[in-house]
Design a protein around this motif. Sequence first.
Motif, PDB file in Angstrom:
ATOM      1  N   ALA A   1      33.476  52.520  20.434  1.00  0.00           N
ATOM      2  CA  ALA A   1      34.169  53.521  19.676  1.00  0.00           C
ATOM      3  C   ALA A   1      35.055  54.375  20.439  1.00  0.00           C
ATOM      4  CB  ALA A   1      33.131  54.189  18.916  1.00  0.00           C
ATOM      5  N   CYS A   2      34.628  54.772  21.639  1.00  0.00           N
ATOM      6  CA  CYS A   2      35.531  55.739  22.388  1.00  0.00           C
ATOM      7  C   CYS A   2      36.708  54.754  22.818  1.00  0.00           C
ATOM      8  CB  CYS A   2      34.736  56.095  23.754  1.00  0.00           C
ATOM      9  SG  CYS A   2      33.450  57.363  23.328  1.00  0.00           S
ATOM     10  N   ALA A   3      36.585  53.527  23.125  1.00  0.00           N
ATOM     11  CA  ALA A   3      37.911  52.746  23.729  1.00  0.00           C
ATOM     12  C   ALA A   3      38.720  52.678  22.194  1.00  0.00           C
ATOM     13  CB  ALA A   3      37.444  51.364  24.155  1.00  0.00           C
ATOM     14  N   GLN A   4      38.182  52.469  21.020  1.00  0.00           N
ATOM     15  CA  GLN A   4      39.183  52.260  19.823  1.00  0.00           C
ATOM     16  C   GLN A   4      39.932  53.415  19.625  1.00  0.00           C
ATOM     17  OE1 GLN A   4      36.975  51.045  16.473  1.00  0.00           O
ATOM     18  NE2 GLN A   4      35.701  49.505  17.742  1.00  0.00           N
ATOM     19  N   ILE A   5      39.169  54.684  19.773  1.00  0.00           N
ATOM     20  CA  ILE A   5      39.673  56.139  19.638  1.00  0.00           C
ATOM     21  C   ILE A   5      40.792  56.337  20.549  1.00  0.00           C
ATOM     22  CG2 ILE A   5      39.251  58.230  19.340  1.00  0.00           C
ATOM     23  CD1 ILE A   5      36.505  57.917  18.308  1.00  0.00           C
ATOM     24  N   ASN A   6      40.451  56.069  21.796  1.00  0.00           N
ATOM     25  CA  ASN A   6      41.288  56.451  23.068  1.00  0.00           C
ATOM     26  C   ASN A   6      42.565  55.597  22.896  1.00  0.00           C
ATOM     27  OD1 ASN A   6      40.145  58.466  24.401  1.00  0.00           O
ATOM     28  ND2 ASN A   6      38.963  57.030  25.684  1.00  0.00           N
ATOM     29  N   GLN A   7      42.478  54.254  22.473  1.00  0.00           N
ATOM     30  CA  GLN A   7      43.830  53.542  22.362  1.00  0.00           C
ATOM     31  C   GLN A   7      44.599  53.962  21.125  1.00  0.00           C
ATOM     32  OE1 GLN A   7      42.109  49.555  21.660  1.00  0.00           O
ATOM     33  NE2 GLN A   7      41.870  49.196  23.898  1.00  0.00           N
ATOM     34  N   ALA A   8      43.938  54.274  19.827  1.00  0.00           N
ATOM     35  CA  ALA A   8      44.785  54.918  18.909  1.00  0.00           C
ATOM     36  C   ALA A   8      45.352  56.269  19.366  1.00  0.00           C
ATOM     37  CB  ALA A   8      43.905  55.114  17.709  1.00  0.00           C
ATOM     38  N   ALA A   9      44.672  56.960  20.051  1.00  0.00           N
ATOM     39  CA  ALA A   9      45.220  58.351  20.289  1.00  0.00           C
ATOM     40  C   ALA A   9      46.327  58.300  21.283  1.00  0.00           C
ATOM     41  CB  ALA A   9      43.826  59.185  20.879  1.00  0.00           C
ATOM     42  N   GLU A  10      46.261  57.514  22.298  1.00  0.00           N
ATOM     43  CA  GLU A  10      47.082  57.105  23.286  1.00  0.00           C
ATOM     44  C   GLU A  10      48.678  56.870  22.487  1.00  0.00           C
ATOM     45  OE1 GLU A  10      47.508  57.750  26.434  1.00  0.00           O
ATOM     46  OE2 GLU A  10      45.626  57.733  27.256  1.00  0.00           O
TER      47      GLU A  10
ATOM     48  N   LEU B   1      49.617  59.946  20.261  1.00  0.00           N
ATOM     49  CA  LEU B   1      50.085  61.319  21.114  1.00  0.00           C
ATOM     50  C   LEU B   1      51.350  60.963  21.814  1.00  0.00           C
ATOM     51  CD1 LEU B   1      46.809  62.598  22.568  1.00  0.00           C
ATOM     52  CD2 LEU B   1      48.198  63.587  20.993  1.00  0.00           C
ATOM     53  N   ALA B   2      51.451  59.501  22.450  1.00  0.00           N
ATOM     54  CA  ALA B   2      52.894  59.373  23.262  1.00  0.00           C
ATOM     55  C   ALA B   2      53.859  59.150  22.057  1.00  0.00           C
ATOM     56  CB  ALA B   2      52.404  57.853  23.930  1.00  0.00           C
ATOM     57  N   GLU B   3      53.831  58.740  20.893  1.00  0.00           N
ATOM     58  CA  GLU B   3      54.911  58.436  20.018  1.00  0.00           C
ATOM     59  C   GLU B   3      55.275  59.611  19.334  1.00  0.00           C
ATOM     60  OE1 GLU B   3      53.241  55.559  17.147  1.00  0.00           O
ATOM     61  OE2 GLU B   3      53.532  53.894  18.505  1.00  0.00           O
ATOM     62  N   ARG B   4      54.387  60.629  19.238  1.00  0.00           N
ATOM     63  CA  ARG B   4      54.839  61.769  18.433  1.00  0.00           C
ATOM     64  C   ARG B   4      55.008  62.930  19.398  1.00  0.00           C
ATOM     65  NH1 ARG B   4      49.698  60.823  14.151  1.00  0.00           N
ATOM     66  NH2 ARG B   4      50.805  59.035  13.295  1.00  0.00           N
ATOM     67  N   HIS B   5      54.347  62.998  20.508  1.00  0.00           N
ATOM     68  CA  HIS B   5      54.458  64.298  21.358  1.00  0.00           C
ATOM     69  C   HIS B   5      54.676  64.135  22.827  1.00  0.00           C
ATOM     70  CE1 HIS B   5      52.853  66.077  17.625  1.00  0.00           C
ATOM     71  NE2 HIS B   5      51.668  65.183  17.685  1.00  0.00           N
ATOM     72  N   GLY B   6      54.784  62.678  23.367  1.00  0.00           N
ATOM     73  CA  GLY B   6      55.020  62.543  24.455  1.00  0.00           C
ATOM     74  C   GLY B   6      54.087  62.510  25.482  1.00  0.00           C
ATOM     75  N   LEU B   7      52.903  62.777  24.994  1.00  0.00           N
ATOM     76  CA  LEU B   7      51.425  63.152  25.717  1.00  0.00           C
ATOM     77  C   LEU B   7      50.531  61.836  25.770  1.00  0.00           C
ATOM     78  CD1 LEU B   7      50.368  66.570  24.112  1.00  0.00           C
ATOM     79  CD2 LEU B   7      51.554  66.106  25.925  1.00  0.00           C
ATOM     80  N   CYS B   8      49.915  61.993  26.965  1.00  0.00           N
ATOM     81  CA  CYS B   8      48.730  61.038  27.016  1.00  0.00           C
ATOM     82  C   CYS B   8      47.451  61.612  26.498  1.00  0.00           C
ATOM     83  CB  CYS B   8      48.691  60.419  28.324  1.00  0.00           C
ATOM     84  SG  CYS B   8      48.319  61.619  29.624  1.00  0.00           S
ATOM     85  N   VAL B   9      46.422  61.007  26.448  1.00  0.00           N
ATOM     86  CA  VAL B   9      45.113  61.478  26.212  1.00  0.00           C
ATOM     87  C   VAL B   9      44.676  62.493  27.165  1.00  0.00           C
ATOM     88  CG1 VAL B   9      42.866  60.799  25.929  1.00  0.00           C
ATOM     89  CG2 VAL B   9      44.422  59.791  24.675  1.00  0.00           C
ATOM     90  N   SER B  10      45.219  62.291  28.599  1.00  0.00           N
ATOM     91  CA  SER B  10      44.662  63.048  29.547  1.00  0.00           C
ATOM     92  C   SER B  10      45.119  64.207  29.656  1.00  0.00           C
ATOM     93  CB  SER B  10      44.854  62.305  31.109  1.00  0.00           C
ATOM     94  OG  SER B  10      43.869  61.375  31.110  1.00  0.00           O
TER      95      SER B  10
ATOM     96  N   THR C   1      44.320  63.468  12.386  1.00  0.00           N
ATOM     97  CA  THR C   1      44.830  62.280  11.671  1.00  0.00           C
ATOM     98  C   THR C   1      44.175  61.047  12.314  1.00  0.00           C
ATOM     99  OG1 THR C   1      46.565  63.457  10.738  1.00  0.00           O
ATOM    100  CG2 THR C   1      46.663  61.374  10.809  1.00  0.00           C
ATOM    101  N   VAL C   2      44.385  60.988  13.528  1.00  0.00           N
ATOM    102  CA  VAL C   2      43.883  59.655  14.095  1.00  0.00           C
ATOM    103  C   VAL C   2      42.273  59.588  14.037  1.00  0.00           C
ATOM    104  CG1 VAL C   2      43.287  58.550  16.405  1.00  0.00           C
ATOM    105  CG2 VAL C   2      45.658  59.378  15.963  1.00  0.00           C
ATOM    106  N   LEU C   3      41.827  60.746  14.357  1.00  0.00           N
ATOM    107  CA  LEU C   3      40.079  60.661  13.980  1.00  0.00           C
ATOM    108  C   LEU C   3      39.544  60.479  12.678  1.00  0.00           C
ATOM    109  CD1 LEU C   3      39.116  63.612  16.747  1.00  0.00           C
ATOM    110  CD2 LEU C   3      38.721  61.057  16.897  1.00  0.00           C
TER     111      LEU C   3
END
Length: 154
Positions: free
Chosen positions: A33-42, A45-54, A131-133
């Motif tokens: 589940a964490c892997a799924q969430i992290n992939q979607a969040a990455e 966040l990258a597309e909309r804000h230029g950020l990574c999860v870290s 939204t992702v969550l």
Amino acid sequence: MHANGSTSTRIEPTMRGVTETVLTERWVTVSRACAQINQAAERALAERHGLCVSAFEIMDVMARTDDWIRAGELSSRATRSQPQVSRLLAQMVSAGYVERKPCPNDRRGFDVQLTPPGRQLFAQSVATMETVLREMTESSEEVRDAMGVTAAHQ
């Protein structure tokens, strides 16, 4: 319970020959589940804000601090290595999202805090994460189970 009154956890082989316990099964579910969430969040966040999860996690720690925070403290609170935090902080300073100053008590260290544009970017990225969550919990039973939420009634 055994005939002598003791209890023990018995590990039963599965059909595939792999042993599983309830804890192991739960850990695998949470990890997936964490892997799924992290992939979607990455992606989001990258597309909309230029950020990574870290970077999001580091900003989250700073946003919860009303004052300056030591970079070393930030690293320990953010579950990221010191070199990774230092690299991301340098990028965020260059982008104008974080300011840094020498630590008054330690010439080798420095303190950091979010700038107003950094706080604004973080607030926007929190909305994206929500939204992702929400989407992940609606579409994945594994994520719902790991997050401890029930499916929304459609």
